[in-house]
Design a protein around this motif. Structure first.
Motif, PDB file in Angstrom:
ATOM      1  N   THR A  22       0.840  -1.199   0.000  1.00 12.02           N
ATOM      2  CA  THR A  22       0.000   0.000   0.000  1.00 12.02           C
ATOM      3  C   THR A  22       0.873   1.246   0.000  1.00 12.02           C
ATOM      4  O   THR A  22       2.070   1.183   0.278  1.00 12.02           O
ATOM      5  CB  THR A  22      -0.958   0.059   1.206  1.00 12.02           C
ATOM      6  OG1 THR A  22      -0.184   0.092   2.386  1.00 12.02           O
ATOM      7  CG2 THR A  22      -1.895  -1.123   1.233  1.00 12.02           C
ATOM      8  N   GLU A  27      -4.164   4.111  -0.444  1.00 13.63           N
ATOM      9  CA  GLU A  27      -4.884   4.359   0.803  1.00 13.63           C
ATOM     10  C   GLU A  27      -5.887   5.495   0.643  1.00 13.63           C
ATOM     11  O   GLU A  27      -7.017   5.426   1.130  1.00 13.63           O
ATOM     12  CB  GLU A  27      -3.898   4.727   1.921  1.00 13.63           C
ATOM     13  CG  GLU A  27      -2.843   3.683   2.174  1.00 13.63           C
ATOM     14  CD  GLU A  27      -3.148   2.854   3.414  1.00 13.63           C
ATOM     15  OE1 GLU A  27      -3.480   3.460   4.452  1.00 13.63           O
ATOM     16  OE2 GLU A  27      -3.062   1.624   3.318  1.00 13.63           O
ATOM     17  N   GLY A  28      -5.443   6.536  -0.059  1.00 15.22           N
ATOM     18  CA  GLY A  28      -6.302   7.691  -0.304  1.00 15.22           C
ATOM     19  C   GLY A  28      -7.508   7.318  -1.142  1.00 15.22           C
ATOM     20  O   GLY A  28      -8.620   7.821  -0.907  1.00 15.22           O
ATOM     21  N   LEU A  30      -9.031   4.444  -1.182  1.00 11.14           N
ATOM     22  CA  LEU A  30      -9.982   3.732  -0.315  1.00 11.14           C
ATOM     23  C   LEU A  30     -10.686   4.704   0.620  1.00 11.14           C
ATOM     24  O   LEU A  30     -11.890   4.619   0.853  1.00 11.14           O
ATOM     25  CB  LEU A  30      -9.264   2.641   0.488  1.00 11.14           C
ATOM     26  CG  LEU A  30      -8.715   1.468  -0.328  1.00 11.14           C
ATOM     27  CD1 LEU A  30      -8.019   0.463   0.584  1.00 11.14           C
ATOM     28  CD2 LEU A  30      -9.820   0.784  -1.130  1.00 11.14           C
ATOM     29  N   LYS A  31      -9.922   5.665   1.147  1.00 13.05           N
ATOM     30  CA  LYS A  31     -10.476   6.632   2.093  1.00 13.05           C
ATOM     31  C   LYS A  31     -11.557   7.486   1.440  1.00 13.05           C
ATOM     32  O   LYS A  31     -12.643   7.673   1.977  1.00 13.05           O
ATOM     33  CB  LYS A  31      -9.355   7.528   2.649  1.00 13.05           C
ATOM     34  CG  LYS A  31      -9.368   7.605   4.162  1.00 13.05           C
ATOM     35  CD  LYS A  31      -8.203   8.444   4.682  1.00 13.05           C
ATOM     36  CE  LYS A  31      -7.406   7.656   5.716  1.00 13.05           C
ATOM     37  NZ  LYS A  31      -6.170   8.302   6.107  1.00 13.05           N
ATOM     38  N   SER A  32     -11.254   8.016   0.268  1.00 13.75           N
ATOM     39  CA  SER A  32     -12.231   8.887  -0.391  1.00 13.75           C
ATOM     40  C   SER A  32     -13.421   8.075  -0.887  1.00 13.75           C
ATOM     41  O   SER A  32     -14.548   8.579  -0.949  1.00 13.75           O
ATOM     42  CB  SER A  32     -11.585   9.687  -1.516  1.00 13.75           C
ATOM     43  OG  SER A  32     -11.191   8.839  -2.560  1.00 13.75           O
ATOM     44  N   SER A  33     -13.206   6.809  -1.245  1.00 11.47           N
ATOM     45  CA  SER A  33     -14.331   5.944  -1.649  1.00 11.47           C
ATOM     46  C   SER A  33     -15.267   5.720  -0.456  1.00 11.47           C
ATOM     47  O   SER A  33     -16.491   5.811  -0.597  1.00 11.47           O
ATOM     48  CB  SER A  33     -13.809   4.601  -2.168  1.00 11.47           C
ATOM     49  OG  SER A  33     -13.028   4.776  -3.326  1.00 11.47           O
ATOM     50  N   ASP A  34     -14.669   5.429   0.705  1.00 12.97           N
ATOM     51  CA  ASP A  34     -15.459   5.251   1.938  1.00 12.97           C
ATOM     52  C   ASP A  34     -16.235   6.514   2.261  1.00 12.97           C
ATOM     53  O   ASP A  34     -17.425   6.480   2.566  1.00 12.97           O
ATOM     54  CB  ASP A  34     -14.543   4.939   3.132  1.00 12.97           C
ATOM     55  CG  ASP A  34     -14.161   3.480   3.188  1.00 12.97           C
ATOM     56  OD1 ASP A  34     -14.636   2.717   2.323  1.00 12.97           O
ATOM     57  OD2 ASP A  34     -13.391   3.112   4.090  1.00 12.97           O
ATOM     58  N   ALA A  35     -15.532   7.647   2.190  1.00 14.86           N
ATOM     59  CA  ALA A  35     -16.145   8.930   2.553  1.00 14.86           C
ATOM     60  C   ALA A  35     -17.332   9.233   1.643  1.00 14.86           C
ATOM     61  O   ALA A  35     -18.313   9.853   2.066  1.00 14.86           O
ATOM     62  CB  ALA A  35     -15.108  10.038   2.470  1.00 14.86           C
ATOM     63  N   GLN A  40     -17.482  -1.266  -0.066  1.00 15.52           N
ATOM     64  CA  GLN A  40     -16.078  -1.670   0.163  1.00 15.52           C
ATOM     65  C   GLN A  40     -15.807  -2.993  -0.541  1.00 15.52           C
ATOM     66  O   GLN A  40     -15.653  -4.035   0.100  1.00 15.52           O
ATOM     67  CB  GLN A  40     -15.811  -1.772   1.663  1.00 15.52           C
ATOM     68  CG  GLN A  40     -15.963  -0.420   2.344  1.00 15.52           C
ATOM     69  CD  GLN A  40     -15.650  -0.481   3.838  1.00 15.52           C
ATOM     70  OE1 GLN A  40     -15.385  -1.548   4.390  1.00 15.52           O
ATOM     71  NE2 GLN A  40     -15.684   0.659   4.488  1.00 15.52           N
ATOM     72  N   TYR A  72      -9.606   1.864  -7.484  1.00 18.77           N
ATOM     73  CA  TYR A  72      -8.471   1.186  -6.819  1.00 18.77           C
ATOM     74  C   TYR A  72      -7.764   0.227  -7.783  1.00 18.77           C
ATOM     75  O   TYR A  72      -6.552   0.342  -8.020  1.00 18.77           O
ATOM     76  CB  TYR A  72      -8.961   0.453  -5.569  1.00 18.77           C
ATOM     77  CG  TYR A  72      -7.848  -0.136  -4.726  1.00 18.77           C
ATOM     78  CD1 TYR A  72      -7.329   0.550  -3.637  1.00 18.77           C
ATOM     79  CD2 TYR A  72      -7.292  -1.375  -5.042  1.00 18.77           C
ATOM     80  CE1 TYR A  72      -6.299   0.013  -2.858  1.00 18.77           C
ATOM     81  CE2 TYR A  72      -6.263  -1.918  -4.281  1.00 18.77           C
ATOM     82  CZ  TYR A  72      -5.777  -1.225  -3.192  1.00 18.77           C
ATOM     83  OH  TYR A  72      -4.748  -1.760  -2.431  1.00 18.77           O
ATOM     84  N   ASN A 103      -9.434  10.045  -7.605  1.00 19.81           N
ATOM     85  CA  ASN A 103      -8.395   9.144  -7.098  1.00 19.81           C
ATOM     86  C   ASN A 103      -7.308   8.890  -8.142  1.00 19.81           C
ATOM     87  O   ASN A 103      -6.120   8.810  -7.814  1.00 19.81           O
ATOM     88  CB  ASN A 103      -9.023   7.819  -6.653  1.00 19.81           C
ATOM     89  CG  ASN A 103      -9.857   7.983  -5.389  1.00 19.81           C
ATOM     90  OD1 ASN A 103      -9.582   8.863  -4.573  1.00 19.81           O
ATOM     91  ND2 ASN A 103     -10.877   7.147  -5.236  1.00 19.81           N
TER      92      ASN A 103
END
Ligand code: SAH
Ligand code: DHB
Ligand code: MG
Length: 224
Positions: A22, A27-28, A30-35, A40, A72, A103
Motif C-alpha cells: 500500500t 490508501e487515499g 480507499l479513504k475517499s471511496s469510503d467517505a 467496500q 483502486y 483518485n
C-alpha cells in the motif's frame, strides 16, 4: 468473523506490510471511496498488486477495465503502463466515476486513464466503433450477470496473446451451485462455460482467500 476469516485478514495485512503493497495513493483511494459511501468491494492490496504484475508481465500498453468503482484496481493496472500507454475503464454509476477520477488524478495517472460513464454494454460497442483496441489486458469486475457478454466483448476487442481476467468467480463457493437462481452465479458459470467452449481462449480459475473473503479469479489467454 470466523477464526479462519480472521487468519486470512491477518495474513493479508502481514503481506501488505511486509511487501509494501500500500501507499498514499491507494490508501487515499480507499479513504475517499469510503467517505463518498461507495461499497467496500475493491480488490485487496495483494490482489491489486497481482493485477499490476500481470499487466507488467503482459507488457500491456492498452488495458480495458469493466467496473471502476473508486478506481483502486484501475490505479493498480495503470501503474503497469509504459509511457504512452492507455487504460479505459467503464463505470455505470456517475458518482463512482467522479470519485474514481479524483483518485486516479491524485495517483498521477490522469493522462493515462479514461473513465467512461454508462452501462458497459452500451460503452463496449462504442469503443469498437471508435476503433479502440485491441486491448492487451481486460479486467472484468462489474455486474456479474453480464459476465458472459463481457468476456465475449473482451475477446472481440482483443488480439492473440491478450489476457482476460474475471474477478469474483468463487463467491464463497456459490459458483458450484448449478441450480442457483442468483443471476450473479448464473452469469459467472456461463462466463466460465464460454471460456471453456471458445477455441480462441485458454483459461483457468484460481481460488483466493484474504480480506475479500473466499473468492477467486478466472484468467484466459487469447490464442491464435
Ligand atoms: N474494479 C473495482 C471494483 C468494481 S465494483 C476495484 O476492484 O477497485 C463493481 C463496479 O461495477 C461498481 O462500481 C458498479 O457501479 C459497476 N457496474 C455495475 N453494473 C455496471 C454496468 N452495467 N456497466 C458498468 N459498470 C457497472
Ligand atoms: C461484489 C463485487 C465485486 O466486484 C467484488 O470484488 C466483491 C463483491 C459485490 O457485488 O458484492
Ligand atoms: Mg470484484
Amino acid at each position: 468473523m470466523s477464526t479462519h476469516e480472521q487468519q486470512w485478514n491477518d495474513v493479508d495485512t502481514y503481506f501488505a506490510e511486509t511487501l509494501a503493497l500500500t501507499d498514499p495513493a491507494l490508501e487515499g483511494a480507499l479513504k475517499s471511496s469510503d467517505a463518498a459511501g461507495l461499497p467496500q468491494i475493491a480488490v485487496s492490496a495483494p490482489q491489486g498488486k497481482l493485477l499490476q504484475l500481470l499487466a507488467q508481465l503482459q507488457g500491456a500498453r492498452t488495458i480495458l477495465e469493466i467496473g471502476t468503482l473508486g478506481g483502486y484496481s484501475t490505479i493498480c493496472l495503470a501503474r503497469a503502463l509504459p509511457e504512452g500507454g492507455r487504460l479505459i475503464t467503464l463505470e455505470f454509476d456517475p458518482r463512482h466515476a467522479e470519485v474514481a477520477r479524483g483518485n486516479i488524478a491524485a495517483a498521477g495517472l490522469a493522462d493515462k486513464v479514461e473513465v467512461r460513464v454508462g452501462p458497459a454494454l452500451e460503452s463496449l460497442p462504442r469503443l469498437q466503433a471508435e476503433g479502440l483496441g485491441p486491448f492487451d489486458l481486460s479486467f472484468i469486475d462489474a455486474d456479474k450477470v453480464n459476465n458472459p457478454a463481457y468476456v465475449r466483448w473482451a475477446l472481440e476487442l482483443s488480439r492473440p496473446g491478450s489476457l482476460i481476467i474475471v474477478d469474483n468467480v468463487v463467491r464463497d463457493g456459490k459458483v458450484v451451485d448449478g441450480g442457483a437462481d442468483d443471476p450473479s452465479v448464473r452469469g459467472t458459470r456461463a462466463a466460465l462455460e464460454f471460456i471453456a467452449a471458445e477455441p480462441r481462449l485458454s483459461g483457468t480459475a484460481i481460488q483466493t482467500v484474504g480480506t475479500k473473503g473466499y473468492d477467486g479469479f478466472a484468467l484466459a489467454v487469447v490464442i491464435g
